[in-house]
Design a protein around this motif. Structure first.
Motif, PDB file in Angstrom:
ATOM      1  N   MET A 155       3.463   0.643 -16.870  1.00  0.00           N
ATOM      2  CA  MET A 155       3.474   1.699 -18.101  1.00  0.00           C
ATOM      3  C   MET A 155       2.309   1.922 -18.744  1.00  0.00           C
ATOM      4  O   MET A 155       1.459   0.459 -18.941  1.00  0.00           O
ATOM      5  CB  MET A 155       4.623   1.232 -18.923  1.00  0.00           C
ATOM      6  N   PRO A 156       1.725   3.036 -18.877  1.00  0.00           N
ATOM      7  CA  PRO A 156       0.335   2.955 -19.759  1.00  0.00           C
ATOM      8  C   PRO A 156       0.362   2.620 -21.053  1.00  0.00           C
ATOM      9  O   PRO A 156       1.384   2.505 -21.625  1.00  0.00           O
ATOM     10  CB  PRO A 156       0.205   4.567 -19.652  1.00  0.00           C
ATOM     11  N   ASP A 157      -0.730   2.436 -21.681  1.00  0.00           N
ATOM     12  CA  ASP A 157      -0.870   1.910 -22.815  1.00  0.00           C
ATOM     13  C   ASP A 157      -2.157   2.239 -23.604  1.00  0.00           C
ATOM     14  O   ASP A 157      -3.069   1.512 -23.356  1.00  0.00           O
ATOM     15  CB  ASP A 157      -0.574   0.274 -23.001  1.00  0.00           C
ATOM     16  N   TYR A 158      -2.082   3.470 -24.193  1.00  0.00           N
ATOM     17  CA  TYR A 158      -3.384   3.796 -24.749  1.00  0.00           C
ATOM     18  C   TYR A 158      -3.209   4.032 -26.169  1.00  0.00           C
ATOM     19  O   TYR A 158      -2.349   4.257 -26.794  1.00  0.00           O
ATOM     20  CB  TYR A 158      -3.421   5.525 -24.412  1.00  0.00           C
ATOM     21  N   ASN A 159      -4.328   3.285 -26.779  1.00  0.00           N
ATOM     22  CA  ASN A 159      -4.544   2.796 -28.144  1.00  0.00           C
ATOM     23  C   ASN A 159      -5.732   3.387 -28.775  1.00  0.00           C
ATOM     24  O   ASN A 159      -6.755   3.034 -27.844  1.00  0.00           O
ATOM     25  CB  ASN A 159      -4.389   1.485 -28.377  1.00  0.00           C
ATOM     26  N   GLY A 160      -5.727   4.158 -30.186  1.00  0.00           N
ATOM     27  CA  GLY A 160      -7.201   4.671 -30.485  1.00  0.00           C
ATOM     28  C   GLY A 160      -6.829   4.613 -31.910  1.00  0.00           C
ATOM     29  O   GLY A 160      -6.025   3.721 -32.429  1.00  0.00           O
ATOM     30  N   GLY A 161      -7.694   5.269 -32.795  1.00  0.00           N
ATOM     31  CA  GLY A 161      -7.764   5.254 -34.098  1.00  0.00           C
ATOM     32  C   GLY A 161      -9.113   4.402 -34.500  1.00  0.00           C
ATOM     33  O   GLY A 161     -10.157   4.184 -34.073  1.00  0.00           O
ATOM     34  N   CYS A 162      -8.654   4.144 -35.898  1.00  0.00           N
ATOM     35  CA  CYS A 162      -9.974   3.345 -36.520  1.00  0.00           C
ATOM     36  C   CYS A 162      -9.156   2.127 -37.186  1.00  0.00           C
ATOM     37  O   CYS A 162      -8.076   1.654 -37.061  1.00  0.00           O
ATOM     38  CB  CYS A 162     -10.387   4.209 -37.650  1.00  0.00           C
ATOM     39  N   ASP A 163      -9.911   1.522 -38.210  1.00  0.00           N
ATOM     40  CA  ASP A 163      -9.307   0.432 -38.791  1.00  0.00           C
ATOM     41  C   ASP A 163      -7.917   0.556 -39.581  1.00  0.00           C
ATOM     42  O   ASP A 163      -7.066  -0.431 -39.873  1.00  0.00           O
ATOM     43  CB  ASP A 163     -10.187  -0.584 -39.798  1.00  0.00           C
ATOM     44  N   HIS A 164      -7.940   1.862 -40.113  1.00  0.00           N
ATOM     45  CA  HIS A 164      -6.847   2.256 -41.252  1.00  0.00           C
ATOM     46  C   HIS A 164      -5.623   3.135 -40.529  1.00  0.00           C
ATOM     47  O   HIS A 164      -4.530   2.927 -40.833  1.00  0.00           O
ATOM     48  CB  HIS A 164      -7.592   2.909 -42.110  1.00  0.00           C
ATOM     49  N   VAL A 165      -6.042   3.710 -39.363  1.00  0.00           N
ATOM     50  CA  VAL A 165      -4.873   4.515 -38.801  1.00  0.00           C
ATOM     51  C   VAL A 165      -5.013   4.243 -37.316  1.00  0.00           C
ATOM     52  O   VAL A 165      -5.874   4.700 -36.688  1.00  0.00           O
ATOM     53  CB  VAL A 165      -5.306   5.973 -39.207  1.00  0.00           C
ATOM     54  N   HIS A 166      -3.732   4.007 -36.525  1.00  0.00           N
ATOM     55  CA  HIS A 166      -3.692   3.747 -35.308  1.00  0.00           C
ATOM     56  C   HIS A 166      -2.985   4.828 -34.539  1.00  0.00           C
ATOM     57  O   HIS A 166      -2.087   5.041 -34.893  1.00  0.00           O
ATOM     58  CB  HIS A 166      -3.375   2.367 -35.131  1.00  0.00           C
ATOM     59  N   THR A 167      -3.491   5.160 -33.101  1.00  0.00           N
ATOM     60  CA  THR A 167      -2.649   5.947 -32.452  1.00  0.00           C
ATOM     61  C   THR A 167      -2.213   5.098 -31.283  1.00  0.00           C
ATOM     62  O   THR A 167      -2.972   4.317 -30.779  1.00  0.00           O
ATOM     63  CB  THR A 167      -3.187   7.337 -31.975  1.00  0.00           C
ATOM     64  N   HIS A 168      -1.077   5.414 -30.660  1.00  0.00           N
ATOM     65  CA  HIS A 168      -0.550   4.795 -29.669  1.00  0.00           C
ATOM     66  C   HIS A 168       0.295   5.849 -28.517  1.00  0.00           C
ATOM     67  O   HIS A 168       1.168   6.732 -29.272  1.00  0.00           O
ATOM     68  CB  HIS A 168       0.358   3.798 -29.927  1.00  0.00           C
ATOM     69  N   ALA A 169      -0.098   5.680 -27.236  1.00  0.00           N
ATOM     70  CA  ALA A 169       0.912   6.453 -26.316  1.00  0.00           C
ATOM     71  C   ALA A 169       1.338   5.497 -25.305  1.00  0.00           C
ATOM     72  O   ALA A 169       0.148   4.772 -24.725  1.00  0.00           O
ATOM     73  CB  ALA A 169       0.039   7.605 -25.693  1.00  0.00           C
ATOM     74  N   SER A 170       2.580   5.732 -24.766  1.00  0.00           N
ATOM     75  CA  SER A 170       2.633   4.771 -23.595  1.00  0.00           C
ATOM     76  C   SER A 170       3.381   5.806 -22.519  1.00  0.00           C
ATOM     77  O   SER A 170       3.790   5.426 -21.385  1.00  0.00           O
ATOM     78  CB  SER A 170       3.882   3.936 -24.014  1.00  0.00           C
ATOM     79  N   ALA A 171       2.959   6.908 -22.588  1.00  0.00           N
ATOM     80  CA  ALA A 171       3.315   8.036 -21.661  1.00  0.00           C
ATOM     81  C   ALA A 171       1.802   8.527 -21.257  1.00  0.00           C
ATOM     82  O   ALA A 171       0.645   8.459 -21.806  1.00  0.00           O
ATOM     83  CB  ALA A 171       3.877   9.195 -22.170  1.00  0.00           C
ATOM     84  N   GLU A 172       1.852   9.159 -20.044  1.00  0.00           N
ATOM     85  CA  GLU A 172       0.577   9.630 -19.255  1.00  0.00           C
ATOM     86  C   GLU A 172       0.283  10.957 -20.228  1.00  0.00           C
ATOM     87  O   GLU A 172       1.128  11.583 -20.729  1.00  0.00           O
ATOM     88  CB  GLU A 172       0.673   9.793 -17.752  1.00  0.00           C
ATOM     89  N   PRO A 173      -0.969  11.339 -20.319  1.00  0.00           N
ATOM     90  CA  PRO A 173      -1.251  12.761 -20.748  1.00  0.00           C
ATOM     91  C   PRO A 173      -0.650  13.800 -19.840  1.00  0.00           C
ATOM     92  O   PRO A 173      -0.414  13.520 -18.577  1.00  0.00           O
ATOM     93  CB  PRO A 173      -2.759  12.770 -20.653  1.00  0.00           C
ATOM     94  N   ILE A 174      -0.392  14.813 -20.658  1.00  0.00           N
ATOM     95  CA  ILE A 174       0.160  16.108 -19.869  1.00  0.00           C
ATOM     96  C   ILE A 174      -1.006  16.938 -19.286  1.00  0.00           C
ATOM     97  O   ILE A 174      -0.620  17.824 -18.368  1.00  0.00           O
ATOM     98  CB  ILE A 174       1.286  16.836 -20.430  1.00  0.00           C
ATOM     99  N   ASP A 175      -2.145  16.675 -19.747  1.00  0.00           N
ATOM    100  CA  ASP A 175      -3.242  17.728 -19.173  1.00  0.00           C
ATOM    101  C   ASP A 175      -4.478  16.436 -19.374  1.00  0.00           C
ATOM    102  O   ASP A 175      -4.317  15.823 -20.388  1.00  0.00           O
ATOM    103  CB  ASP A 175      -3.429  18.597 -19.890  1.00  0.00           C
TER     104      ASP A 175
END
Length: 144
Positions: free
Chosen positions: A1-21
């Motif tokens: 299962m994918p695990d993509y994490n981004g953002g900064c020290d204050h706001v975090h993004t996370h996706a456990s699904a593959e990109p659609i594009d």
């Protein structure tokens, strides 16, 4: 299962699904916003890219020439870091891995989008397809 994490020290993004594009973008808007000749761009279904502190996002139009357009550039209201592009129509959320704090492996772009030979640089020849828009089989998802 994918695990993509981004953002900064204050706001975090996370996706456990593959990109659609997932493409290398050559559009002028990406050039203006990132300052890069080309930009690796990944579209996720709206609900697949999660944000832990949406209240800390500052929003501004992504395309200065079309301020009423559907995409907003979301930056951290504390440090100014670019976090994601958010779609006001709730179809997609967009990650730019090398600008939006993604570390670790991220899938390689599968094609080139919005290439225009009038821009004064050579057509990409890295073996990936090159289109003058998004890939022909891309379909915008329904609003969430």
């Amino acid at each position: 299962m994918p695990d993509y994490n981004g953002g900064c020290d204050h706001v975090h993004t996370h996706a456990s699904a593959e990109p659609i594009d997932n493409h290398v973008c050559h559009c002028n808007v990406c050039k203006n916003v990132t300052g890069q000749q080309t930009t690796h761009v990944a579209f996720f279904k709206y609900g697949d890219l999660e944000i832990d502190h949406p209240e800390k996002l500052a929003r501004q139009p992504f395309n200065a020439e079309n301020p009423g357009g559907p995409l907003e550039l979301c930056t951290c209201s504390e440090c100014g870091a670019a976090i994601m592009l958010d779609d006001k129509e709730k179809r997609i959320r967009v990650a730019v891995p090398n600008v939006m704090g993604y570390s670790g492996p991220f899938p390689e772009a599968s094609y080139h989008a919005f290439y225009d030979d009038s821009k004064g640089y050579s057509k990409p020849d890295d073996g990936r397809p090159v289109y003058d828009s998004l890939r022909p089989d891309f379909t915008w998802p329904a609003s969430a």
